[in-house]
Design a protein around this motif. Structure first.
Motif, short mmCIF file in Angstrom:
data_model
loop_
_atom_site.label_atom_id
_atom_site.label_comp_id
_atom_site.label_asym_id
_atom_site.label_seq_id
_atom_site.Cartn_x
_atom_site.Cartn_y
_atom_site.Cartn_z
N TYR A 102 7.75 -41.02 19.52
CA TYR A 102 8.88 -40.16 19.88
C TYR A 102 9.95 -40.13 18.80
N ASP A 146 10.94 -36.00 19.33
CA ASP A 146 11.26 -36.26 20.73
C ASP A 146 11.28 -34.99 21.58
N SER A 147 11.01 -33.84 20.94
CA SER A 147 11.01 -32.58 21.69
C SER A 147 9.85 -32.49 22.67
N THR A 148 8.84 -33.34 22.45
CA THR A 148 7.68 -33.34 23.35
C THR A 148 7.97 -34.14 24.62
N VAL A 149 9.11 -34.81 24.66
CA VAL A 149 9.47 -35.65 25.80
C VAL A 149 10.36 -34.84 26.75
N ASN A 150 9.88 -34.65 27.96
CA ASN A 150 10.66 -33.90 28.94
C ASN A 150 11.46 -34.88 29.81
N ASN A 151 12.22 -35.71 29.10
CA ASN A 151 13.00 -36.75 29.79
C ASN A 151 14.20 -37.08 28.91
N LYS A 152 15.40 -36.78 29.42
CA LYS A 152 16.62 -36.94 28.62
C LYS A 152 16.84 -38.40 28.22
N GLN A 183 14.56 -39.27 25.39
CA GLN A 183 15.02 -38.59 24.17
C GLN A 183 16.18 -39.34 23.55
#
Length: 215
Positions: free
Chosen positions: A163, A167-173, A176
């Motif tokens: 990540y 980190d754009s592939t992470v759908n979690n603030k 991120q």
């Protein structure tokens, strides 16, 4: 990279029975422990350095502390854990291996306990950081006075599942934000002029920082 990782895992020597049991327990109860290739790298450094003293930030169930002791049994290890259930598990595991005289577990927050060690003028050959990832910079800064002149600081998980690269592939603030903190730490660490630092892309990423001789 997955195929390379699989290949590297095949090169790691077969774990002893107690190691396999602790690893199995950790996986069953979803307790993070160091990945086999990273752990093998860590213990290889311990063998090469032959440290008299090791400080670990983040004990968990005592797995890595026991593995470092196994790599160089004459070393004295101090490890800090702030989660009480993990602390109790680590105590149990270390007692089971009869290593209480070699591994000292401190129950408390490392951000506070490190200051106590400093007041007692305790110094370490190796410091291993494997705790709250968002606090890595604070941990690193805090333990520096405890490091011997030719000492090494090792940090685990500094690639954070990749990540830190994207980190754009992470759908979690939250993840991120954590990835950004680790990325910022890596940048700060590799530019720190007091240390020679390398980031090794094995496991979840391991950094090795060697104190320069002029400090």
């Amino acid at each position: 990279m997955d195929s390379v990782t699989d290949y590297l895992r095949q090169t790691v020597p077969k774990h002893k029975k107690w190691m396999a049991e602790l690893e199995s327990y950790a996986h069953e109860h979803q307790i993070p422990v160091m990945e086999p290739v990273s752990l093998h790298f860590l213990t290889q450094i311990v063998r090469m350095k032959k440290p008299k003293t090791i400080l670990e930030i983040g004990t968990a169930i005592g797995y890595s502390a026991l593995c470092m002791h196994n790599a160089y049994p004459t070393s004295k290890i101090t490890t800090i854990e702030k989660n009480e259930s993990m602390y109790q598990l680590a105590l149990k595991n270390i007692k089971k291996q009869e290593k209480e005289s070699k591994i000292d577990i401190i129950f408390g927050d490392a951000l506070e306990e490190v200051n106590v060690l400093a007041l007692n003028n305790i110094a370490f050959d190796i410091i291993f950081i494997d705790a709250a990832k968002g606090q890595y910079k604070r941990f690193f800064e805090l333990v520096q006075p405890l490091l011997k002149k030719d000492g090494i600081i090792i940090c685990d998980n500094i690639l954070f599942r990749g990540y830190v690269v994207n980190d754009s592939t992470v759908n979690n603030k939250r993840l991120q934000n954590l990835a950004k903190k680790i990325r910022d730490f890596n940048e700060w660490l590799t530019r720190n002029e007091d240390y020679h630092t390398s980031i090794i892309p094995i496991g979840d990423g391991v950094s090795v920082s060697i104190k320069k001789n002029n400090i």
